[in-house]
Design a protein around this motif. Structure first.
Motif, short mmCIF file in Angstrom:
data_model
loop_
_atom_site.label_atom_id
_atom_site.label_comp_id
_atom_site.label_asym_id
_atom_site.label_seq_id
_atom_site.Cartn_x
_atom_site.Cartn_y
_atom_site.Cartn_z
N ASN A 483 4.51 -16.52 8.68
CA ASN A 483 5.25 -16.12 7.48
C ASN A 483 4.42 -16.49 6.25
N PRO A 484 3.36 -15.74 5.98
CA PRO A 484 2.44 -16.12 4.89
C PRO A 484 3.07 -15.98 3.52
N VAL A 485 2.64 -16.86 2.62
CA VAL A 485 3.08 -16.78 1.21
C VAL A 485 1.83 -16.56 0.36
N ALA A 486 1.72 -17.25 -0.77
CA ALA A 486 0.58 -17.05 -1.66
C ALA A 486 -0.73 -17.47 -0.98
N TRP A 488 -2.76 -15.34 0.85
CA TRP A 488 -3.14 -14.52 1.99
C TRP A 488 -3.14 -13.02 1.62
N GLU A 489 -3.32 -12.74 0.34
CA GLU A 489 -3.23 -11.35 -0.11
C GLU A 489 -4.36 -10.47 0.41
N THR A 490 -5.44 -11.07 0.90
CA THR A 490 -6.55 -10.25 1.41
C THR A 490 -6.17 -9.50 2.68
N PHE A 491 -5.12 -9.94 3.37
CA PHE A 491 -4.65 -9.26 4.57
C PHE A 491 -3.63 -8.20 4.18
N THR A 492 -3.86 -6.97 4.65
CA THR A 492 -2.85 -5.93 4.44
C THR A 492 -1.67 -6.17 5.38
N ASP A 493 -0.57 -5.47 5.14
CA ASP A 493 0.59 -5.62 6.01
C ASP A 493 0.24 -5.28 7.46
N TYR A 522 -5.76 -20.72 3.09
CA TYR A 522 -6.80 -21.18 3.99
C TYR A 522 -7.57 -22.37 3.43
N THR A 523 -7.76 -22.45 2.13
CA THR A 523 -8.51 -23.57 1.56
C THR A 523 -7.84 -24.89 1.89
N ALA A 524 -6.53 -24.95 1.73
CA ALA A 524 -5.79 -26.17 2.04
C ALA A 524 -5.82 -26.47 3.53
#
Length: 573
Positions: A483-486, A488-493, A522-524
Motif C-alpha cells: 500500500n504505497p504512499v508518497a 513511489w510515484e515512479t511506479f505506474t499503477d 525507498y531512501t528511508a
C-alpha cells in the motif's frame, strides 16, 4: 447414471411412510448418535411448522435410499433423522396410551392410537397377518428398538446396553416429556386429538428430497455428486457398508464381522471419516492400476468381492495408514526430524501427488533410500508445483507409474526410482526462468509462509545463516509496499500491480525495523536494509541506489541463480 437406476423427488414424511413401504438401516451402518442438541433443533423446527402463522413446510434435506423393488428401501443417508422421527411418533403413542390407561375417552383415543401406529410405526402383513415394523435399525440398535421402544415397554433397560442404545432410550424419554409439555401448553378437553394433530401436522409439513438408487454403485455416484455441490455425505460409510455386505452375503461368522468392524472403526478414528476416501485412493494407487477418486468405489466394488479380498484390503490399509498420517500430520508422527521436515514442506506446498510413490517406497526400500526419495519429492514439488505451476495430472500419472514399478519389484533402489522421475523434474534452465518471473500473492497466509520459507532457504545458501522461517523475530518485507504512499510515484499503477508480489521485491526484515519503515519511501527503507543481519536484505541497500521495475527484475534473476542450487536433486541435474 441412467434414469432407470436413479430417481429423485420431494416427499413428505406421510408419503414416505405410507402405502406399506418399509425402511432398513443397513446392518453395518453407524449406530444412532443424535443427542439433545439435535433433538431440540428438530423439535423446534416441528413446532415452528405447526404454530399459528408458522412456516407451511420445513425442508429436512436429502434422503438417499437404495431399493430393487420400490417397496423395501435401505437407508444410505438419513438414518438419524428417520430414526428420530419414528421415536417422536412412539413418544406420542406413549402419551395416547396413558390416556387410555387413565380411561380418558378410551374408545376414540384407541382408534387414534391404532391409526397412528399402523400409519407410521408398523402394519399387519395382509398375507401372514404378522405385525411388521416400517423401520428396521442396524444390528446394534434394532433389538432395543423393536423389543422395548416399538411395544412401548413400561420399563426401558438402562444397564448392560450399548451407548447408542442409551441414546435411543434418552431420545424416547426426551420426546415423551416434550410431547407432554406440548399438551400442557395447548390445553383442550380432547387431549387425544391434540396429540394426533401434532403427528399428522408434522408428517404433512416435513419434507425431504428423496434420491432412490438401485445399487451401491449408483449410491456412491449420488454421494460424489452431492458432495461436489456442498452437501456433506459420508462416502466412508458407504464403503464400509459394501465391505460388510461382502462378508454378510458369504454368511461369515459374527467374530469375523466384529473383527472387520473394529479394524475399520479404528482406522476411521485415526484418519477421520472425511480423510479415509483420500487415504484409500492413495493406498490403492500405490498397489494397483491408477484410479481417480470418482471411480474408486466402482473399482473396489469390481475387484473386492470375496472375504479373502476384503481382509487383504484391510491388511494393506493397516500397513499404509501410519505413513499417510505421517505425511498429512507430520508433527504428530514418530519419524526422524529430517523426515518430518520434508513432510511438513509437502504439506505446506499442498502437494499430495507423490503419496502413492512414497507408500510403495516405504514398503519396499530401506529407510536411507526412502529418505532420499522423500527429499527428492520435496525438490520436485518445489520446482514443478510451487514455482512452475505445471499440470498436476501429468505429474500424478508419472508418480503412479513409478509407484507400480516399485510395488512389483521392477525398481529396487532410490537411484533407479529417481531416474524414472526425470520427466517431472524441471531442468535448471526451465526452473531458473520460471523462478525469475514468479510472483506469489502474499495476502494469503499460506503464500506468505511459502515466501518466508523461500527467502530463508536462499539466505542460508548465500550466507550460511540458518533461520527458522516461522520465527516471529522477523517479518516479510515488501520493498515496494503493498500500500504505497508518497515516494513511489515512479511506479505506474500497472507496475504497482505487476511488481509488488514479485519474489525480487520481497526480503526478510527484523520485526522492529520492519514496523519502523512501514510504507516509507525507498531512501528511508534503504537505510534500514543497510544494517540488517540478513545478507540478502543488506545487499538490496548495497547494490541498489533506487528501486525500479528493472532493479526488481535484476534482483529476482540473481535469486533464481541461488534457487537453482538450493532446490536441486544432483542425480537429476
Amino acid at each position: 447414471m441412467s434414469a432407470t437406476n436413479f430417481n429423485t423427488k420431494n416427499d413428505t414424511l406421510r408419503k414416505l411412510l405410507g402405502n406399506g413401504l418399509t425402511y432398513r438401516i443397513p446392518r453395518f451402518q453407524r449406530d444412532y448418535s443424535w443427542g439433545e442438541d439435535e433433538w431440540d433443533d428438530l423439535w423446534q423446527d416441528i413446532l415452528g411448522t405447526i404454530a399459528v402463522g408458522g412456516e407451511p413446510a420445513h425442508y429436512m434435506g436429502y434422503l438417499v435410499l437404495q431399493s430393487a423393488d420400490d417397496r423395501v428401501f435401505d437407508v444410505i443417508d438419513g438414518q438419524q433423522r428417520l430414526t428420530t422421527l419414528s421415536i417422536i411418533v412412539l413418544a406420542a403413542l406413549k402419551n395416547l396410551q396413558r390416556l387410555i390407561d387413565e380411561d380418558k375417552d378410551p374408545d376414540r383415543t384407541q382408534q387414534r392410537f391404532n391409526q397412528l401406529r399402523q400409519t407410521y410405526i408398523g402394519y399387519l402383513d395382509p398375507v401372514t397377518l404378522v405385525p411388521r415394523s416400517k423401520l428396521t435399525l442396524n444390528r446394534n440398535n434394532d433389538n432395543y428398538y423393536q423389543t422395548y421402544l416399538v411395544p412401548l415397554a413400561e420399563h426401558l433397560p438402562q444397564r448392560r446396553i450399548r451407548a447408542s442404545e442409551h441414546s435411543l432410550r434418552k431420545a424416547f424419554e426426551w420426546f415423551d416429556r416434550h410431547v407432554r409439555d406440548y399438551v400442557k401448553a395447548n390445553p383442550s378437553e380432547d387431549v387425544g386429538r391434540i396429540i394426533a394433530q401434532l403427528i399428522e401436522s408434522m408428517s404433512d409439513r416435513l419434507f425431504f428430497t428423496v434420491i432412490t438408487v438401485t445399487d451401491e454403485l449408483n449410491a456412491y455416484k449420488v454421494f460424489e455428486t452431492l458432495n461436489a455441490r456442498g452437501v456433506r455425505l459420508s462416502a466412508t460409510d458407504l464403503l464400509k457398508n459394501y465391505l460388510f455386505s461382502v462378508l454378510h452375503r458369504q454368511r461369515e461368522h459374527e467374530h469375523e464381522l466384529k473383527n472387520l468392524e473394529d479394524r475399520w472403526e479404528n482406522m476411521v478414528g485415526r484418519l477421520g471419516s472425511e480423510s479415509l476416501p483420500d487415504f484409500l485412493r492413495m493406498h490403492w494407487n500405490s498397489r494397483n492400476a491408477f484410479v481417480r477418486q470418482s471411480e474408486l468405489f466402482k473399482v473396489i466394488r469390481g475387484q473386492v468381492d470375496t472375504r479373502e479380498q476384503v481382509f487383504e484390503l484391510l491388511r494393506g490399509m493397516d500397513e499404509d495408514v501410519d505413513l499417510y498420517l505421517a505425511l498429512t500430520s507430520p508433527e504428530g508422527s514418530q519419524w526422524p526430524p529430517a523426515w518430518r521436515d520434508h513432510a511438513s514442506k509437502l504439506r505446506m506446498f499442498s502437494v499430495r501427488q507423490p503419496f502413492p510413490l512414497l507408500m510403495a517406497a516405504k514398503r519396499r526400500l530401506t529407510d536411507p533410500e526412502f529418505e532420499i526419495l522423500l527429499r527428492a519429492c520435496v525438490m520436485i514439488s518445489f520446482r514443478y508445483n510451487v514455482i512452475g505451476g505445471l499440470h498436476t495430472g501429468d505429474q500424478e500419472r508419472v508418480y503412479h507409474s513409478v509407484a507400480q514399478r516399485i510395488a512389483n519389484g521392477t525398481l529396487t533402489t532410490s537411484a533407479s526410482v529417481l531416474d524414472a522421475l526425470k520427466s517431472i523434474y524441471p531442468a535448471d534452465e526451465a526452473f531458473r526462468a520460471a523462478f525469475a518471473d514468479k510472483f506469489i500473492k502474499t495476502t494469503a497466509s499460506r503464500n506468505k509462509k511459502i515466501v518466508r520459507y523461500i527467502l530463508c532457504a536462499l539466505e542460508k545458501q548465500a550466507s550460511g545463516q540458518d533461520f527458522e522461517f516461522e520465527s516471529a523475530s522477523y517479518n516479510l518485507e515488501h520493498i515496494l509496499p503493498q500500500n504505497p504512499v508518497a515516494g513511489w510515484e515512479t511506479f505506474t499503477d500497472e507496475e504497482l500491480d505487476a511488481f509488488v508480489y514479485r519474489l525480487g521485491n520481497m526480503a526478510l526484515m527484523e520485526t522492529g525495523r520492519n514496523r519502523e519503515v512501514g510504507n516509507a519511501d525507498y531512501t528511508a527503507k534503504k537505510a534500514a536494509y543497510a544494517v540488517s543481519t540478513f545478507s540478502l536484505t543488506h545487499k538490496v541497500a548495497e547494490e541498489n541506489e533506487d528501486w525500479t521495475p528493472s532493479r526488481i527484475e535484476a534482483r529476482q534473476r540473481a535469486l533464481a541463480n541461488i534457487a537453482t542450487c538450493v532446490w536441486r536433486v544432483a542425480q537429476l541435474a
